[in-house]
Design a protein around this motif. Structure first.
Motif, PDB file in Angstrom:
ATOM      1  N   LEU A  87       0.682  -1.122   0.202  1.00  0.00           N
ATOM      2  CA  LEU A  87      -0.066   0.115   0.229  1.00  0.00           C
ATOM      3  C   LEU A  87       0.928   1.259  -0.189  1.00  0.00           C
ATOM      4  CD1 LEU A  87      -2.845  -0.758   2.301  1.00  0.00           C
ATOM      5  CD2 LEU A  87      -2.829  -0.675  -0.161  1.00  0.00           C
ATOM      6  N   ASP A  88       1.799   1.133   0.727  1.00  0.00           N
ATOM      7  CA  ASP A  88       2.967   2.417   0.621  1.00  0.00           C
ATOM      8  C   ASP A  88       3.411   2.753  -0.822  1.00  0.00           C
ATOM      9  OD1 ASP A  88       2.448   2.748   3.412  1.00  0.00           O
ATOM     10  OD2 ASP A  88       4.260   1.169   4.035  1.00  0.00           O
ATOM     11  N   VAL A  89       3.689   1.960  -1.399  1.00  0.00           N
ATOM     12  CA  VAL A  89       3.827   1.915  -2.770  1.00  0.00           C
ATOM     13  C   VAL A  89       3.019   2.430  -3.863  1.00  0.00           C
ATOM     14  CG1 VAL A  89       4.926   0.731  -4.859  1.00  0.00           C
ATOM     15  CG2 VAL A  89       5.920  -0.094  -2.637  1.00  0.00           C
ATOM     16  N   VAL A  90       1.599   1.978  -3.473  1.00  0.00           N
ATOM     17  CA  VAL A  90       0.620   2.423  -4.179  1.00  0.00           C
ATOM     18  C   VAL A  90       0.233   3.906  -4.008  1.00  0.00           C
ATOM     19  CG1 VAL A  90      -1.817   2.138  -4.636  1.00  0.00           C
ATOM     20  CG2 VAL A  90      -0.235   0.153  -4.349  1.00  0.00           C
ATOM     21  N   ARG A  91       0.304   4.200  -2.858  1.00  0.00           N
ATOM     22  CA  ARG A  91       0.143   5.661  -2.204  1.00  0.00           C
ATOM     23  C   ARG A  91       1.274   6.516  -2.983  1.00  0.00           C
ATOM     24  NH1 ARG A  91      -0.679   3.681   3.123  1.00  0.00           N
ATOM     25  NH2 ARG A  91      -2.836   3.638   3.408  1.00  0.00           N
ATOM     26  N   GLU A  92       2.443   6.105  -2.897  1.00  0.00           N
ATOM     27  CA  GLU A  92       3.489   6.984  -3.373  1.00  0.00           C
ATOM     28  C   GLU A  92       3.564   7.170  -5.014  1.00  0.00           C
ATOM     29  OE1 GLU A  92       7.317   4.901  -2.598  1.00  0.00           O
ATOM     30  OE2 GLU A  92       7.002   5.222  -0.290  1.00  0.00           O
ATOM     31  N   SER A  93       2.974   5.873  -5.657  1.00  0.00           N
ATOM     32  CA  SER A  93       2.742   6.396  -7.053  1.00  0.00           C
ATOM     33  C   SER A  93       1.549   6.931  -7.383  1.00  0.00           C
ATOM     34  CB  SER A  93       2.560   4.683  -7.534  1.00  0.00           C
ATOM     35  OG  SER A  93       2.058   4.545  -8.795  1.00  0.00           O
ATOM     36  N   LEU A  94       0.508   6.963  -6.662  1.00  0.00           N
ATOM     37  CA  LEU A  94      -0.713   7.680  -6.753  1.00  0.00           C
ATOM     38  C   LEU A  94      -0.211   9.423  -6.787  1.00  0.00           C
ATOM     39  CD1 LEU A  94      -3.439   5.879  -5.148  1.00  0.00           C
ATOM     40  CD2 LEU A  94      -3.236   6.540  -7.556  1.00  0.00           C
ATOM     41  N   THR A  95       0.619   9.532  -5.636  1.00  0.00           N
ATOM     42  CA  THR A  95       1.087  10.830  -5.557  1.00  0.00           C
ATOM     43  C   THR A  95       1.861  11.414  -6.423  1.00  0.00           C
ATOM     44  OG1 THR A  95       0.862  10.610  -3.061  1.00  0.00           O
ATOM     45  CG2 THR A  95       2.395  12.367  -3.750  1.00  0.00           C
TER      46      THR A  95
END
Length: 194
Positions: A87-95
């Protein structure tokens, strides 16, 4: 109806909306209204709240701790990790793709409806108002009418919050018994000022 709000009540509701947005809540909830009232209470009400340990910064810290957690929960995050989704990687990607506020935006179709939609045009009211918070606002009007007042004071709003309190709000207040005691104290305060 917003016109009947006293200045402190208006400030309380506006602050509640701002805090809900700042805390990345998907909606303005009852606990945000409590935070708004505590932040903008007049002197007598503030003294009453302070005696019971209700300080705006402490409430905000508790709400922040709750909101900064993983919205899916640790079990959900662990389950996703087991199939290769971090999820942290997904958040970073979205940002990185959509900008810093990508996860803060109000989802499409979540615009307020009904009588509360009028508030949507005011600054700080892009956050939808949760059903319990709407009920608290409506109950604050009833409390005002019961006390034959023309203005919805912060104390009336607090009584509405206490009547519509959700589990999170009850916890912030220190439990059901403390909530009832606070309600009685606020009623006594309002009755003295009539």
């Amino acid at each position: 109806m917003f016109e009947r709000f006293a200045e402190t009540t208006r400030a309380s509701v506006m602050t509640a909306a701002e805090e809900a947005r700042d805390l990345r809540s998907p909606s303005l909830d009852v606990e945000h209204l409590l935070l708004g009232v505590v932040r903008h209470a007049d002197d007598d009400l503030r003294e009453l709240l302070t005696e019971r340990g209700l300080e705006a910064e402490e409430i905000r810290k508790v709400l922040y701790r709750r909101s900064s957690g993983n919205p899916l929960g640790e079990e959900d995050a662990a389950a996703l990790r087991s199939i290769g989704i971090d999820l942290d990687v997904v958040r970073e990607s979205l940002t990185a793709t959509f900008g810093e506020d990508a996860l803060d935006r109000v989802p499409a179709g979540r615009e307020p409806e009904g009588r509360w939609a009028r508030l949507a045009g005011r600054p700080g009211f892009r956050t939808p108002v949760a059903k319990d918070a709407k009920k608290a606002l409506e109950l604050s009007i009833r409390e005002t009418l019961l006390r034959h007042s023309n203005r919805i004071e912060a104390g009336h709003l607090l009584l509405g919050v206490l009547r519509a309190a959700n589990p999170a709000t009850i916890e912030l207040l220190g439990g059901t018994a403390e909530s009832r005691q606070l309600r009685q104290a606020v009623e006594d305060l309002l009755d003295r000022t009539v």
